[in-house]
Design a protein around this motif. Structure first.
Motif, PDB file in Angstrom:
ATOM      1  N   ARG A  31       0.547  -1.420  -0.027  1.00 57.31           N
ATOM      2  CA  ARG A  31      -0.012   0.156   0.052  1.00 57.31           C
ATOM      3  C   ARG A  31       1.144   1.416  -0.170  1.00 57.31           C
ATOM      4  O   ARG A  31       0.559   2.380  -0.653  1.00 57.31           O
ATOM      5  N   ILE A  35       1.051   4.315  -2.538  1.00 61.49           N
ATOM      6  CA  ILE A  35       0.185   5.437  -2.337  1.00 61.49           C
ATOM      7  C   ILE A  35       1.197   7.264  -3.328  1.00 61.49           C
ATOM      8  O   ILE A  35       1.433   7.963  -3.641  1.00 61.49           O
ATOM      9  N   ALA A 256      -1.825  12.315  -0.407  1.00 61.37           N
ATOM     10  CA  ALA A 256      -0.697  11.253  -0.320  1.00 61.37           C
ATOM     11  C   ALA A 256       0.358  11.329   0.335  1.00 61.37           C
ATOM     12  O   ALA A 256       1.089   9.972   0.810  1.00 61.37           O
ATOM     13  N   MET A 259      -0.528  10.452   3.765  1.00 63.65           N
ATOM     14  CA  MET A 259      -0.738   8.973   4.168  1.00 63.65           C
ATOM     15  C   MET A 259       0.758   8.457   3.907  1.00 63.65           C
ATOM     16  O   MET A 259       0.907   7.253   5.026  1.00 63.65           O
TER      17      MET A 259
END
Length: 289
Positions: A31, A35, A256, A259
């Motif tokens: 993940r 991202i 982004a 995150m």
């Protein structure tokens, strides 16, 4: 006997914890990479939109000059719409997305104008995005729609082609209201209407006698004014769209990055927890032996 019983239990717990943590770490890593790639894409799209904004603003400023100058006849003559005239609404948007709610704003403004007017002879949509928005509530009112708009800066030739298609179509109307996004600033836009009156309304204006125009010249000028207003709405909407896309991509890149920071912290904590669990298992097994 105690050591022989404890060792299988410790090995089973160690294997279970290690498998579960490694699976979690693998998912976080995938993940995280995803991202990061999305952030690179949005950053590139922001740079492209920033380049297009400058070109779109220059074209918009020229369109404003010609549009305001040609439409000044309505203000000077004090033109207003006649009663029992058929009016259509032309919604100016594009085919591209990823630019916030800029397309829904013109659709909402058009629906409000239709509700306030109480009647309409039809809706003409420039761009697939606004067509999808208008189809939800006013599907029966859509008479014409155009696509392949928004890939580049609109030209006057494209506006003339669209205006000529509307005039030669089966859509019967006397006046038109062009709804477009007016460029206010780099971070703000507003959906506003632009009126195009009929020849009869222009002749019935209070100060029209000051203009000495023949009927043929007036008809040609009114058609040119209609095409010029369509061009004005397209170019101004394109500048607003590029500005909104730049802002949207900037926010997406920032989100982004946030995150990535959170997932990196989660990954490090999970990895430290897995290492600590393995060390505990090793120490426990050594103590048991």
């Amino acid at each position: 006997m105690f050591a022989s019983r404890a060792q299988p239990v410790a090995s089973v717990l160690s294997a279970g914890i290690q498998t579960r943590n490694m699976g979690t770490l693998r998912e976080i890593q995938l993940r995280l990479n995803s991202i990061k790639n999305i952030g690179k894409i949005t950053k590139s799209m922001k740079m492209i939109a920033s380049t297009k904004v400058n070109k779109a603003q220059r074209a918009m400023e020229q369109a404003r000059i010609y549009g305001s100058a040609s439409s000044s006849i309505y203000d000077n003559a004090k033109t207003s719409q006649l009663e029992n005239e058929d009016n259509i609404y032309i919604v100016s948007s594009s085919d591209r997305g990823l630019c916030g709610g800029i397309h829904s704003s013109v659709a909402k403004a058009t629906r409000k104008l239709i509700t306030a007017d109480g009647k309409t002879s039809g809706v003409v949509v420039l761009g697939d995005k606004a067509k999808n928005q208008m189809s939800r509530t006013n599907r029966a009112d859509i008479q014409l729609s155009f696509n392949q708009i928004g890939k580049a800066i609109p030209t006057f030739a494209e506006a003339c082609a669209a205006a000529d298609t509307i005039l030669k179509s089966d859509v019967k109307f006397d006046s038109a209201t062009i709804v477009y996004n007016k460029f206010t600033s780099a971070i703000a836009y507003e959906a506003v209407p632009l009126r195009n009156f009929s020849i009869e309304a222009l002749k019935a204006s209070e100060n029209f006698a000051a203009y000495e125009l023949d009927d043929e010249v007036l008809e040609n000028y009114n058609q040119f004014l209609f095409a010029n207003n369509v061009y004005w709405g397209l170019v101004e909407g394109h500048a607003s769209e590029m500005s909104a896309k730049r802002t949207a991509m900037e926010n997406a890149t920032k989100n982004a990055g946030d995150m990535v920071d959170r997932l990196t912290m989660t990954y490090n904590r999970t990895r430290q927890a897995a290492i600590t669990s393995e060390l505990v298992d090793i120490i426990t097994g050594a103590s048991a032996l």
